[in-house]
Design a protein around this motif. Structure first.
Motif, PDB file in Angstrom:
ATOM      1  N   LEU A 145      24.986   1.041-117.000  1.00 48.16           N
ATOM      2  CA  LEU A 145      26.384   1.352-116.728  1.00 48.16           C
ATOM      3  C   LEU A 145      26.490   2.666-115.959  1.00 48.16           C
ATOM      4  N   PRO A 146      27.483   2.785-114.980  1.00 53.59           N
ATOM      5  CA  PRO A 146      27.626   4.046-114.243  1.00 53.59           C
ATOM      6  C   PRO A 146      28.081   5.169-115.161  1.00 53.59           C
ATOM      7  N   SER A 147      27.558   6.337-114.891  1.00 55.85           N
ATOM      8  CA  SER A 147      27.915   7.489-115.706  1.00 55.85           C
ATOM      9  C   SER A 147      29.315   7.984-115.347  1.00 55.85           C
ATOM     10  N   THR A 148      29.842   8.854-116.210  1.00 52.79           N
ATOM     11  CA  THR A 148      31.169   9.433-115.967  1.00 52.79           C
ATOM     12  C   THR A 148      31.192  10.239-114.672  1.00 52.79           C
ATOM     13  N   ALA A 149      30.086  10.960-114.405  1.00 54.34           N
ATOM     14  CA  ALA A 149      30.017  11.751-113.182  1.00 54.34           C
ATOM     15  C   ALA A 149      30.062  10.869-111.944  1.00 54.34           C
ATOM     16  N   LYS A 150      29.372   9.702-111.993  1.00 56.30           N
ATOM     17  CA  LYS A 150      29.394   8.790-110.848  1.00 56.30           C
ATOM     18  C   LYS A 150      30.797   8.216-110.635  1.00 56.30           C
ATOM     19  N   LEU A 151      31.463   7.878-111.740  1.00 58.45           N
ATOM     20  CA  LEU A 151      32.816   7.331-111.611  1.00 58.45           C
ATOM     21  C   LEU A 151      33.771   8.375-111.004  1.00 58.45           C
ATOM     22  N   ILE A 152      33.655   9.624-111.446  1.00 56.20           N
ATOM     23  CA  ILE A 152      34.523  10.679-110.899  1.00 56.20           C
ATOM     24  C   ILE A 152      34.231  10.892-109.421  1.00 56.20           C
ATOM     25  N   ARG A 153      32.929  10.905-109.044  1.00 55.73           N
ATOM     26  CA  ARG A 153      32.559  11.096-107.650  1.00 55.73           C
ATOM     27  C   ARG A 153      33.085   9.952-106.782  1.00 55.73           C
ATOM     28  N   SER A 154      32.956   8.714-107.274  1.00 55.61           N
ATOM     29  CA  SER A 154      33.460   7.558-106.514  1.00 55.61           C
ATOM     30  C   SER A 154      34.976   7.630-106.343  1.00 55.61           C
ATOM     31  N   THR A 155      35.662   8.070-107.401  1.00 55.42           N
ATOM     32  CA  THR A 155      37.127   8.186-107.320  1.00 55.42           C
ATOM     33  C   THR A 155      37.539   9.224-106.298  1.00 55.42           C
ATOM     34  N   ILE A 156      36.838  10.380-106.286  1.00 54.56           N
ATOM     35  CA  ILE A 156      37.157  11.435-105.326  1.00 54.56           C
ATOM     36  C   ILE A 156      36.908  10.972-103.889  1.00 54.56           C
ATOM     37  N   ILE A 157      35.765  10.270-103.681  1.00 53.47           N
ATOM     38  CA  ILE A 157      35.461   9.770-102.335  1.00 53.47           C
ATOM     39  C   ILE A 157      36.521   8.776-101.869  1.00 53.47           C
ATOM     40  N   ALA A 158      36.939   7.878-102.777  1.00 52.51           N
ATOM     41  CA  ALA A 158      37.976   6.897-102.408  1.00 52.51           C
ATOM     42  C   ALA A 158      39.288   7.585-102.079  1.00 52.51           C
ATOM     43  N   ALA A 159      39.633   8.653-102.829  1.00 51.09           N
ATOM     44  CA  ALA A 159      40.875   9.373-102.562  1.00 51.09           C
ATOM     45  C   ALA A 159      40.822  10.076-101.209  1.00 51.09           C
ATOM     46  N   ILE A 160      39.656  10.646-100.873  1.00 51.56           N
ATOM     47  CA  ILE A 160      39.520  11.327 -99.578  1.00 51.56           C
ATOM     48  C   ILE A 160      39.645  10.327 -98.427  1.00 51.56           C
ATOM     49  N   VAL A 161      38.988   9.160 -98.575  1.00 46.19           N
ATOM     50  CA  VAL A 161      39.078   8.128 -97.527  1.00 46.19           C
ATOM     51  C   VAL A 161      40.523   7.660 -97.360  1.00 46.19           C
ATOM     52  N   ALA A 162      41.217   7.455 -98.490  1.00 45.00           N
ATOM     53  CA  ALA A 162      42.611   7.013 -98.412  1.00 45.00           C
ATOM     54  C   ALA A 162      43.488   8.063 -97.730  1.00 45.00           C
ATOM     55  N   LEU A 163      43.221   9.351 -98.035  1.00 42.04           N
ATOM     56  CA  LEU A 163      44.001  10.422 -97.408  1.00 42.04           C
ATOM     57  C   LEU A 163      43.750  10.475 -95.902  1.00 42.04           C
ATOM     58  N   LEU A 164      42.478  10.309 -95.481  1.00 40.17           N
ATOM     59  CA  LEU A 164      42.176  10.310 -94.048  1.00 40.17           C
ATOM     60  C   LEU A 164      42.856   9.149 -93.337  1.00 40.17           C
TER      61      LEU A 164
END
Length: 229
Positions: A12-31
């Motif tokens: 299972l993905p760790s909490t840190a990986k989930l947070i990193r994926s969420t941040i990357i998705a938010a940055i892509v959406a903002l761009l």
């Protein structure tokens, strides 16, 4: 009954990986919001990428159509004022005029001065460019001049067959400006001074139920007159 393997805790993905994926998705959406959605939908281009991709002009047209639709809806909602009968004034009795005093004898005519020659007629504006185009009902088009900052161009346009809507604006170098807008205007003329180096001109739209012919003439400090749409 055996269906599938259950993932282990290590898989299972760790909490840190989930947070990193969420941040990357938010940055892509903002761009995507700043470079694609805002220029294409609202004509807002803070990065200049929308102008390079041709999306800002699409947003400007959408905003123009939205403003025209809102103005049409507002015009239809204006209530008609009821007719109020205006009272007419009482007739006035005519006043009898008294006999006028005899007019004084005319003074001797002064010596006639020689007539000055009439000034030579001023020649009309010599236009550098002239375009004539037809707009069908609901159709819009755009013509712009390439101009440097501070350049001044003379212009004149007239609509044959009915009044039209127009938006005089400019864009270039990530900047945009709206000089003047009008609804149901049959003709216009004047001077267009470029606020910055770029393309400056007119967007025309025919809101009549019949075709109209527009004649646009320009002269002065400008480069090419080109059709954008």
């Amino acid at each position: 009954m055996y269906n599938s393997d259950m993932p282990t805790r290590q898989e299972l993905p760790s909490t840190a990986k989930l947070i990193r994926s969420t941040i990357i998705a938010a940055i892509v959406a903002l761009l995507l919001l700043v470079t694609v959605v805002m220029p294409a939908e609202y004509a807002l281009d803070p990065t200049g990428a929308g102008r390079l991709l041709g999306l800002t002009e699409m947003g400007e047209i959408k905003q123009q159509l939205a403003e025209e639709a809102a103005a049409d809806a507002a015009a239809q909602m204006v209530p008609v004022q009821p007719y109020t009968e205006v009272s007419r004034p009482e007739p006035v009795e005519p006043v009898t005029e008294t006999a006028a005093a005899p007019a004084p004898a005319p003074a001797p005519a002064a010596e006639a001065k020689p007539e000055e020659p009439a000034p030579a007629p001023v020649s009309e504006t010599e236009w550098q460019d002239e375009v004539r185009f037809v707009l069908t009902p609901g159709q819009g088009t755009e013509f712009k001049l390439t101009m440097n900052e501070g350049d001044i161009a003379r212009f004149s346009w007239v609509s044959e067959g009915g009044p039209i809507n127009f938006d005089t604006h400019g864009d270039g170098g990530g900047q945009s400006i709206s000089y003047e807008k009008g609804r149901g205007v049959p003709e216009d003329e004047g001077e267009l001074k470029a606020a910055f180096t770029g393309n400056h001109g007119w967007f025309f739209r025919n809101r009549n139920s019949n075709d109209v012919t527009v004649v646009l003439r320009t002269s002065g400090d400008h480069g090419e007159l080109k059709k954008m749409l």
